[in-house]
Structure formats: C-alpha cells, structure tokens
Design an enzyme around this catalytic site. Structure first.
Site, PDB file in Angstrom:
ATOM      1  N   ALA A   1      -4.373   7.445  -4.450  1.00  0.00           N
ATOM      2  CA  ALA A   1      -3.036   6.952  -4.804  1.00  0.00           C
ATOM      3  C   ALA A   1      -3.202   5.460  -5.079  1.00  0.00           C
ATOM      4  O   ALA A   1      -3.230   4.629  -4.166  1.00  0.00           O
ATOM      5  CB  ALA A   1      -2.063   7.199  -3.661  1.00  0.00           C
TER       6      ALA A   1
ATOM      7  N   THR B   1       0.852  -1.200   0.000  1.00  0.00           N
ATOM      8  CA  THR B   1       0.000   0.000   0.000  1.00  0.00           C
ATOM      9  C   THR B   1       0.881   1.241   0.000  1.00  0.00           C
ATOM     10  O   THR B   1       2.086   1.154  -0.270  1.00  0.00           O
ATOM     11  CB  THR B   1      -0.974  -0.023   1.209  1.00  0.00           C
ATOM     12  OG1 THR B   1      -1.935   1.014   1.062  1.00  0.00           O
ATOM     13  CG2 THR B   1      -0.248   0.148   2.533  1.00  0.00           C
ATOM     14  N   ASN B   2       0.332   2.399   0.264  1.00  0.00           N
ATOM     15  CA  ASN B   2       1.117   3.638   0.351  1.00  0.00           C
ATOM     16  C   ASN B   2       0.535   4.520   1.450  1.00  0.00           C
ATOM     17  O   ASN B   2      -0.404   4.129   2.140  1.00  0.00           O
ATOM     18  CB  ASN B   2       1.136   4.349  -1.006  1.00  0.00           C
ATOM     19  CG  ASN B   2      -0.260   4.720  -1.451  1.00  0.00           C
ATOM     20  OD1 ASN B   2      -0.936   5.525  -0.826  1.00  0.00           O
ATOM     21  ND2 ASN B   2      -0.730   4.089  -2.535  1.00  0.00           N
ATOM     22  N   ARG B   3       1.082   5.730   1.588  1.00  0.00           N
ATOM     23  CA  ARG B   3       0.754   6.550   2.759  1.00  0.00           C
ATOM     24  C   ARG B   3      -0.508   7.410   2.599  1.00  0.00           C
ATOM     25  O   ARG B   3      -0.819   8.202   3.489  1.00  0.00           O
ATOM     26  CB  ARG B   3       1.940   7.469   3.080  1.00  0.00           C
ATOM     27  CG  ARG B   3       3.187   6.717   3.509  1.00  0.00           C
ATOM     28  CD  ARG B   3       4.173   7.666   4.165  1.00  0.00           C
ATOM     29  NE  ARG B   3       4.766   8.582   3.219  1.00  0.00           N
ATOM     30  CZ  ARG B   3       4.699   9.906   3.286  1.00  0.00           C
ATOM     31  NH1 ARG B   3       4.045  10.483   4.270  1.00  0.00           N
ATOM     32  NH2 ARG B   3       5.289  10.655   2.380  1.00  0.00           N
ATOM     33  N   ALA B   4      -1.239   7.294   1.504  1.00  0.00           N
ATOM     34  CA  ALA B   4      -2.397   8.182   1.313  1.00  0.00           C
ATOM     35  C   ALA B   4      -3.449   7.948   2.396  1.00  0.00           C
ATOM     36  O   ALA B   4      -3.801   6.809   2.696  1.00  0.00           O
ATOM     37  CB  ALA B   4      -3.000   7.961  -0.060  1.00  0.00           C
TER      38      ALA B   4
END
Ligand code: PMT
Length: 440
Positions: free
Chosen positions: A304, A237-240
C-alpha cells in the site's frame, strides 16, 4: 484455478479435506443435531474427524452418534483422561478446527480466553486455522456483546461462516440459523488452503528439485506500507502490515522462484527462501523495484504505497503555532511504481497489482488494471473486519487483462496467495525450465 467469464463464485477446492485432521467442536444449540451431518460430510471428503462435544451439546446430539460417524471416541470431559492432557493433544493433532454450531457462549469464551471445559480449553491451545459457524436466536446474534466478540475473533483470523437468515427454533425467523453444510465444508477447505493441505504440505514447504515448477523464474514482490516523513518524528502511513505481500512472496518461493521482496517497515518474519530488502518511503520502494523490474519475470505489487508525500520534510521537529492557528500541509505526488513498471513492460513479463477499495471496487480495479498496464489485479475491500489490512484472511475479485474474472472467497492470505500464483503461472510464457535470468 478456475476462472470464469461469468460471475458465479469459484468453489473452494474440497480436495484439501482429503486426509486433513479436523477438530469438530459442537456446542449446545438446537442446531447441534446438524453437526452429525457435517461430520459425515467431512468424513465423506476424506477428513479424519475428531469431534468434541460440550455438555450442553450432548443434550442435543449424542457422543455415541458422532463416534459412530467419525470412527473415533468423542470426549466431552476435560478430566476424563487427565493423565494425557486431552485438550492439548486435541489441539496439536488438528490441521484445522471448526465449531458448528458455535453458540454465543462459546464465541464469548473464545474471544476472552476463557477455558472452563474441554472444547474451550482445546480451542485456546489451537495453533491451526479456525472456522466458526455461529447459530443462535436473532436477538442474541445482534446483541452488541456478540457483535464485538465476533469482530474480535475475525480480527484474530477466525473464518466465520454464516449465520444464515431463515427459520429458527420456536417458530421464529431471522438471522441466526446455522450455515448450510456445503458452506461449512467449503469454509473448512478454504481455511486449510492448498498450501496447508496435508497431502501437499511436504511439497509446499520443502520443495525438491523435481517439484519446483518455477525454478529459474525471477519475481519481485512489494509488501507493507510506506512512510512519508513530515519531520524527524512524524510520518504519514497506512494500516498495511505486509502479510499479503509476504504470503505471495512465500508462495512463489515454495514453487522454486527466486524472489526479492521489497518491504515497507513492519514486523513480519522473513519468508523462507526469500531475499528481503527493507525500504521506508514510496520513492525508496520505487527505486528498489525499478532497479530489478527489467530482469524480473513477475512483478507483484501488494504494498500500500502512499500516493502523496509532504512537499518538504522538516529537518527538525515542527513546532505548533498559536492555539488558534491552522496548519497547512502541502502534499506532492509520489511516483506510481507499478505504473512505471507497466510502461516499460517487456513481452512475457507478468505484472500483478492489488487494488485496495472501499466502494465501487470492480470498476476501480478494472481501471487500475488497464491504467497501470497489468496482467492481473486482486481487488480487495479494505473496509471489512476480516479482509484487507492487518488480518490473516482476505477476499477479493481477481480480474485479468484478458477479461477473466474470478471470485476469491474469504480465505487465509497464504491460500489466496496460492490461488494468485496459479493464475500467474497460467500467464507465463512456456519456458524450458530450469533456466537462469543472469544474462538477461
Ligand atoms: O499488508 P496487509 O496488512 O496484509 O494488507 C494487504 C493490502 C490490503 C495492503 C493488500 O491486499 C492491498 O490491497 N495492496 C494494495 C494497496 C494499494 O495501495 O492499493 P491502490 O489501489 O492504492 O494501488 C493499486 C496498485 O498500485 C497496488 O498494487 C499498489 O501497490 C500500486 N501502487 C500504488 C501507488 C503507487 N504510488 N505506486 C504503486 O505501485
């Protein structure tokens, strides 16, 4: 919104200051004398200014001077009017707070939740946007403790303005000088934002039938991160956080649009008047958006989205092999959601993307704008502590397929969303409003 083919930054709308209740904190540095000019500037723009001085500030500028300029008594003491809990009242009555100058001491107290005088106690009670204009000697400004405190405050959403580089007290020269009055006025106006300006607050939070310029318009907005599963317990995943997309959805809904928000997992509260559909993976988001894209007048991709996913999702938790064994992970491409919407774009539809960049942002953003068939793209850097992922503020560059280019200076995400919606509205075909999309 002002859009220019040239490169100069768009000035924040100082009309937001008209009628705004500004808590002006002044702490004790040589630059405190400039707070009197700032107070006058705020009053000139129609703000109701309540100044609060620390004891140290009162050695550089007098309460009487600020009281005369603001037309209000200037408290300095936490206990001088103890029966009315002054610090709580001050915080509750503020639409925005600005501390100028903000000394290393005040920044440190605020970062660590210390409240040992009237100003620091009021700031700890504050539930409004906060602008900090640091001023101090270069050695203090560059001290790791101050750097860490500033980063912490930015992360919590405080807008930093300055310090500037220039002459300092004692004949020194370097970073640490209080930002110019104009820059602080702009930052306070930006922090208030069009959606929170008192003159517009009623209209923006409780639209009435005659005050819904986007009634009948159908918008689809994506927000947050996607999760791409490796096995039942792990994912990429990512930090959004979803904050930017939620702000855009809220801004469209406040103007009367019918908004469907397709959001990745997260903890953001549902914006008022918005239908929220939760998804997890890029493919789920793709299916949800494509199912609505044909009837949507506006599609905004603020999510994102993971460009890749594991080629296989294991049915059971993947086991580690021998200690010296390396693990290969095969990734495959996810569908390009906005790219696919762009490929079947119908006339009059407005498509908007965001570009999350860490370098060469303008060229990268322009490339994505053209490649995905978008009308607008907000290019935002995601390597700054006060913009991009998981903070309340953002800054960027708004590029239009028609060649327009507008700087979006640091502001709260809801204010940036309002600016974006203005640009979207300018690109919508003129319509007989209200109308419905039901039979499209
Ligand atoms: O959610 P927050 O914490 O508030 O953070 C906000 C944000 C940084 C996530 C947001 O402002 C932002 O930049 N969103 C876009 C992030 C991104 O994926 O950028 P990108 O450059 O990789 O993609 C460009 C555009 O294509 C985006 O509009 C994206 O939604 C879209 N895209 C990307 C990949 C893909 N497979 N499908 C897409 O539709």
């Amino acid at each position: 919104m002002t859009e220019h083919p040239a490169t100069e930054p768009a000035a924040p709308d100082r009309a937001a200051l008209q009628g705004a209740r500004v808590l002006l904190g002044v702490s004790g540095g040589v630059a405190a004398y400039k707070a009197a000019l700032l107070a006058r500037g705020l009053v000139t723009h129609g703000a109701q200014v309540q100044a609060v001085l620390t004891d140290a500030a009162a050695r550089f500028v007098t309460p009487a001077q600020l009281a005369a300029l603001t037309g209000r008594p200037v408290p300095t003491d936490l206990f001088e009017d103890a029966h009315r809990i002054v610090h709580v009242d001050l915080a509750r009555q503020a639409d925005v707070a600005a501390v100028a100058p903000a000394t290393a001491n005040v920044l440190g107290k605020l970062a660590h939740g210390l409240a040992d005088d009237l100003l620091s106690s009021a700031l700890l009670c504050l539930d409004a946007p906060l602008v900090l204009a640091p001023a101090m000697h270069t050695e203090m400004w560059e001290h790791p403790a101050v750097t860490a405190n500033v980063a912490m405050l930015r992360e919590r959403g405080a807008l930093m303005v300055g310090p500037d580089h220039g002459p300092l007290a004692g004949g020194d020269h370097g970073p640490g000088r209080l930002a110019e009055e104009d820059a602080i006025l702009d930052a306070v106006a930006a922090a208030l934002g069009p959606s929170t300006a008192p003159a517009q607050a009623t209209a923006s939070t409780q639209p009435t039938a005659g005050d819904e310029p986007l009634a009948g318009l159908h918008a689809v907005v994506t927000a947050g991160a996607t999760r791409e599963h490796l096995d039942p317990v792990r994912y990429l995943t990512n930090r959004a956080s979803g904050r930017m997309g939620y702000a855009v959805a809220g801004a469209l809904a406040r103007r009367g649009a019918t908004v469907e928000l397709i959001a990745g997992p997260g903890e953001q509260p549902d914006p008022a008047g918005v239908t929220v559909q939760r998804v997890e993976t890029a493919r789920e988001m793709h299916a949800a958006v494509l199912a609505r894209a044909d009837v949507a007048d506006v599609v905004v991709g603020a999510a994102a989205v993971a460009d890749f996913r594991p080629a296989e999702t294991a049915a059971h938790k993947r086991k580690k092999g021998a200690p010296d064994e390396t693990e290969q992970l095969t990734l495959v491409r996810n569908p390009d959601i906005l790219g696919d919407v762009g490929a079947r774009k119908r006339p009059g539809q407005v498509l908007v993307g965001f570009a999350a960049e860490t370098q060469d942002e303008e060229a990268q953003g322009a490339d994505k704008l053209a490649r995905k068939g978008l009308d607008l793209i907000v290019v935002n850097r995601v390597d700054a502590p006060d913009a991009g992922f998981a903070v309340d503020t953002n800054r960027g560059l708004l590029l239009g397929a028609d060649g327009t280019r507008a700087e979006l200076p640091l502001m709260r995400k809801d204010a940036l969303a309002d600016r974006l919606v203005e640009a979207i509205v300018a690109r919508l075909p003129s319509r007989d409003l209200p109308q419905t999309n039901a039979d499209r």
